[in-house]
Design a protein around this motif. Sequence first.
Motif, PDB file in Angstrom:
ATOM      1  N   VAL A 185       0.856  -1.182   0.000  1.00 47.36           N
ATOM      2  CA  VAL A 185       0.000   0.000   0.000  1.00 47.36           C
ATOM      3  C   VAL A 185       0.897   1.238   0.000  1.00 47.36           C
ATOM      4  N   ALA A 186       0.643   2.143  -0.920  1.00 45.60           N
ATOM      5  CA  ALA A 186       1.407   3.393  -0.973  1.00 45.60           C
ATOM      6  C   ALA A 186       0.890   4.357   0.085  1.00 45.60           C
ATOM      7  N   ALA A 187       1.786   5.022   0.746  1.00 45.04           N
ATOM      8  CA  ALA A 187       1.407   5.955   1.814  1.00 45.04           C
ATOM      9  C   ALA A 187       2.408   7.094   1.878  1.00 45.04           C
ATOM     10  N   ARG A 188       2.102   8.058   2.726  1.00 39.09           N
ATOM     11  CA  ARG A 188       2.948   9.234   2.899  1.00 39.09           C
ATOM     12  C   ARG A 188       2.985   9.598   4.378  1.00 39.09           C
ATOM     13  N   VAL A 189       4.168   9.921   4.869  1.00 34.48           N
ATOM     14  CA  VAL A 189       4.328  10.269   6.284  1.00 34.48           C
ATOM     15  C   VAL A 189       3.650  11.606   6.565  1.00 34.48           C
ATOM     16  N   VAL A 190       2.825  11.625   7.598  1.00 35.36           N
ATOM     17  CA  VAL A 190       2.219  12.863   8.075  1.00 35.36           C
ATOM     18  C   VAL A 190       2.942  13.338   9.328  1.00 35.36           C
ATOM     19  N   LYS A 191       3.237  12.397  10.204  1.00 35.55           N
ATOM     20  CA  LYS A 191       3.959  12.736  11.431  1.00 35.55           C
ATOM     21  C   LYS A 191       4.588  11.482  12.005  1.00 35.55           C
ATOM     22  N   ALA A 192       5.805  11.620  12.504  1.00 35.97           N
ATOM     23  CA  ALA A 192       6.496  10.533  13.192  1.00 35.97           C
ATOM     24  C   ALA A 192       6.695  10.939  14.636  1.00 35.97           C
ATOM     25  N   GLY A 193       6.148  10.144  15.547  1.00 42.32           N
ATOM     26  CA  GLY A 193       6.264  10.459  16.966  1.00 42.32           C
ATOM     27  C   GLY A 193       7.601  10.034  17.538  1.00 42.32           C
ATOM     28  N   LYS A 194       7.724  10.175  18.834  1.00 41.29           N
ATOM     29  CA  LYS A 194       8.944   9.777  19.538  1.00 41.29           C
ATOM     30  C   LYS A 194       8.735   8.411  20.176  1.00 41.29           C
ATOM     31  N   ALA A 195       9.844   7.757  20.452  1.00 45.87           N
ATOM     32  CA  ALA A 195       9.781   6.425  21.051  1.00 45.87           C
ATOM     33  C   ALA A 195       9.114   6.498  22.422  1.00 45.87           C
ATOM     34  N   ALA A 196       8.165   5.606  22.659  1.00 44.92           N
ATOM     35  CA  ALA A 196       7.460   5.574  23.945  1.00 44.92           C
ATOM     36  C   ALA A 196       8.394   5.053  25.037  1.00 44.92           C
TER      37      ALA A 196
END
Length: 236
Positions: A185-196
């Motif tokens: 599935v093709a996708a696009r990054v909107v936001k990458a969070g920080k490691a929990a």
Amino acid sequence: MSKTKERAAGPAVAGIPAQGQPAGPVAPPRVSARRRRPGVIALSLALIAAGGAGVVVLVMQAGHRTQVVTVTRDVQVGEVLTEADLGQASIALDPAVKAVKASDLGSVVGKRAAVELRPGSLLNRSQVTSRSLVNAGEQLVPIGLKPEQVPATALVPGQKLSLKHVPAQGEEAADAKESQTPESVAARVVKAGKAAPGTGVVVVDVATQAADASRLAAWVSADSVRLVIDAPGGKK
């Protein structure tokens, strides 16, 4: 007249006036006057004027301050900027710094943050966008990545991804073809969070076509999706 008196009245010897006779006027020593060159004088005056002008420019630059827009609180990627998120500061601005001027504050309010904004930083126009990070016909799907699944390359908004369906061990594929060529599935990054804390899980919000969103969400639920970063230009 005695010989003693004759010697006293005799002529000067070796330039020393005879005793009893007044010395004549002494001519002052000749001092040769230096010839002043007009070119040297003009150059000296020009250097003095240039030095004075340089000092004036430095003083004026040090005193010249510009009102710019600052960030007053944390703003996450994709959030709409409000006046409460922004402030103003008066600084001596370097021409190389492309900060938004305070007079243009209204032009950035209502736009979305294209990157994560931190308090105390100057706002740059490249950090905001009028476009929605999720376009019409797309849906947002969060994906939790375990520490070993998180790429070393930092994920940034707008980055293109291929999300591969990798069946869990023991899961049977629908057919032989699926087992050889994983679905994608093709996708696009909107936001990458920080490691929990504790788990190290990183949540990545991706935008994908609405027709693929349900299928992708099922893969995420079954922990059978893997993230592949597309090369620039769409080549894999």
